[in-house]
Design an enzyme around this catalytic site. Sequence first.
Site, PDB file in Angstrom:
ATOM      1  N   GLY A   1      45.681 -10.884 -30.500  1.00  0.00           N
ATOM      2  CA  GLY A   1      44.895 -10.160 -31.682  1.00  0.00           C
ATOM      3  C   GLY A   1      45.588  -8.666 -31.179  1.00  0.00           C
ATOM      4  CD  GLU A   2      42.729  -6.192 -28.909  1.00  0.00           C
ATOM      5  OE1 GLU A   2      43.726  -5.309 -28.063  1.00  0.00           O
ATOM      6  OE2 GLU A   2      42.004  -6.682 -27.663  1.00  0.00           O
ATOM      7  N   GLY A   3      46.200  -6.447 -33.172  1.00  0.00           N
ATOM      8  CA  GLY A   3      47.551  -5.696 -34.012  1.00  0.00           C
ATOM      9  C   GLY A   3      48.956  -5.663 -33.132  1.00  0.00           C
TER      10      GLY A   3
END
Length: 399
Positions: free
Chosen positions: A363-365
């Site tokens: 996640g988190e880009g």
Amino acid sequence: LGGKRSRKQSVCRLSAFIFSGRAKAGRTVCQGSGKMAGKAKGEGIVNLERLSNQLNQISEPDKKAASEAKQRWDSVAKPLGSLGLLEDALIRIAALTGSADIDLSVRRLYLMCADNGVVAQNVTQTGSEVTARMADSFAAGKSSACRMAKMANCQVEAVDLGILNYPGNPGVRNCRIANGTADITQKPAMTKAELYRCIETGIGLVKCAKEDRVKLLVTGEMGIGNTTTSAAMAAALLSVSPEIVVGRGAGLSDEGLATKRRVIADALEKYQLRGTEPMRILCSVGGLDIAGLCGVFLGGAKYHMPIVADGVISAVAALTAERLCPGTKEFIIPSHKGKEPASELLMRELGLYPVIDAGLALGEGTGAVMMFSLLDIAMSLYETGATFGDFKIEEYHRF
């Protein structure tokens, strides 16, 4: 391609939402804070009719620029199309920006941070307090996403859309819409007004990036419980059962997975969302982070800003944006097929083909940030690669 898109057959559904009286005009809350102050003021006082008209008149990608980019690739001394999806990505970026002279020098990752009330139903390993801690780590540049972004020469900007009981941080942009969402098993996640403000904020952030001369945006998020909200949305948008799209998130036990599936199934039954409109799905079982990302994708289409989409949560926001304003997907660069089961289904529905398939689930880009290294390598050939003429070799021909 080229010119203005005709919307007679596929009118932007955001317009219907705006003019139904279910959303109210007002000043955006995204004013920045601390060292971020003054960097982004969103759209100021919102003119809903103007915004609706602008979204209905999104201009299509530039056919000529795409053709020129393809010709440039074909002149490089290698088999035609041999870099596959990487060639396609740069051709798409040329079309979106209107120039075959591609510039990826300034990149920015927007991390949409918000909490989800459904965490109360024991669908996660950790509590909502982790979202605030991670937001602080983004501000300090210490998170996984920040370290990876530094290697990729990418700016990182954390955005608070609704972190639970968050006192604020000078390094986190204050765009608070609500103090987290409601528990979707009890009532809709957010009000219609909150939903509209989230979308507006996302669009405004793209405008700010454009003014800051950012060339490529990346979508990321942080919010404990958002694999539950995204799976619920995916099930509703795709009209499939929760069993098909619900995954373990950050790592649930078999018992936890069963609970997560049950919670989502109950919510879908409660709101009768299968086959209904995307706005109602987002409002009922979505999250503030997803709504903000939806706005970012719409903003990408409005401002001709290529958006590199991360994993499953970005994908569900992207599909929502496409359902609201058909054609939005043309401005999206897919990065990776995430580990969550809904990821592949959502990308398939969008007709997008991610470059990376590595079972990513951080996640988190981070998956989208990884894409930059591949794009940079591709750019090294696109810009300065030896041509067939350099080697005195006859060019390949397409058949």
